[in-house]
Design a protein around this motif. Structure first.
Motif: not given
Length: 318
Positions: A250-258, A264-270, A298-310
């Motif tokens: 979960h992004q707490l503060t927004g993005d900034s700069g030119s 702000e583009f705050k994002s989150q994902v589960t 439950d993604a917001k302002n975020r590309a949603e997908g899957w990932n696998a780890w070894a």
């Protein structure tokens, strides 16, 4: 191999074995310094003193809808699809002498990745012009450097951890590209974790916060984010455990700069998924292998997908 000895063979490097950014996450270009899911089972359990070499492979795939906009390569892009294959080694040293009553460890994450990014449309260019159509980009390159440090305390079945992790921007990056391995800005992450472990059942949770500095090439500063990684497992034998893993970002503060053309583009994902752990002997060394996968929702302002780890942990000795 007895379970107690097997767990003892996991040095502190196992808890900090993955610190590479994914291809389509949050913040600028859909990329965040912290890759959710990198902390997992037994994260706060102390290990053996000496050198160890955690080695990590991650495959991740994510996409946004055709109408989902992301800042990418200095442009506002639609229809983002991204894939990556990441390989990281984290040479880690665990100190024998306690620090503040805890087991201390330091490490350095080094590695590289293959990134592939597609977009279906670009609605604005760096100079404000409008462009349409599709575009593709791919890159093989070195990652940023990721120094890490941790402290771990054991109190019977209860284990506690404090950690910090930095991002040094030396990885492959070119302003204007759709695919980059490095994030081109300094980052600092810190937090704490807990593991309950009674030799049969285990639960771990790690909470952390990330601060980002500005990307000078794009004048984009990612906001502060919070992340919670968790894992639960049950040992079906002295060497094998099975369980579930998950994370919340979960992004707490927004993005900034030119360069933050989307505001702000705050994002989150589960995410949630299964895992398997295996302890085994190889050449007289007690090795540890962990396999896990996550499905995001439950993604917001975020590309949603899957990932696998070894993840493979190789103890090297003192």
């Amino acid at each position: 191999m007895h379970l107690r000895a097997a767990i003892k063979s996991i040095s502190a490097g196992a808890a900090i074995a993955a610190v590479l950014a994914g291809p389509a996450r949050a913040d600028e270009g859909g990329i965040s310094f912290w890759l959710p899911g990198q902390m997992g089972s037994l994260a706060a359990v102390p290990g053996e003193a000496g050198w160890s070499m955690p080695v990590l492979y991650v495959h991740t795939s994510a996409k946004g809808g055709r109408d989902a906009a992301f800042t990418r390569g200095g442009r506002v892009a639609l229809g983002l699809k991204a894939r990556a294959d990441l390989v990281l080694a984290v040479p880690t040293y665990t100190f024998e002498k306690p620090v503040w009553g805890a087991q201390a460890a330091v490490g350095m994450g080094i590695g590289g990745a293959h990134m592939k990014t597609n977009i279906q449309a670009t609605v604005t260019g760096p100079g404000g012009g409008q462009v349409s159509g599709s575009e593709h980009d791919s890159l093989n390159g070195a990652a940023d450097l990721y120094p890490t440090a941790s402290l771990k305390w054991n109190r019977g079945v209860h284990n506690f951890m404090a950690y910090t992790m930095g991002g040094i921007p030396v990885g492959a990056y070119t302003a204007g590209r759709l695919a980059n391995v490095g994030v081109n800005h300094w980052s600092l992450d810190a937090g704490g974790g807990y593991t309950y472990f009674d030799k049969k059942n285990e639960f771990s949770a790690v909470l952390g916060f990330t601060h980002n500095w500005r990307n000078k090439d794009t004048d984009y500063k990612n906001g502060t984010s919070m992340h919670l990684d968790w894992a639960a497992s049950h040992f079906v034998s002295q060497q094998v455990f099975v369980g579930a893993v998950g994370y919340f970002y979960h992004q707490l503060t927004g993005d900034s700069g030119s360069g933050a053309k989307l505001g702000e583009f705050k994002s989150q994902v589960t995410a949630i998924g299964p895992q398997l752990g295996y302890f085994f002997d190889w050449g007289g060394r007690k090795m540890y292998l962990n396999l896990k996968a996550y499905k995001e929702f439950d993604a917001k302002n975020r590309a949603e997908g899957w990932n696998a780890w070894a993840t493979l942990l190789v103890p090297l000795g003192k």
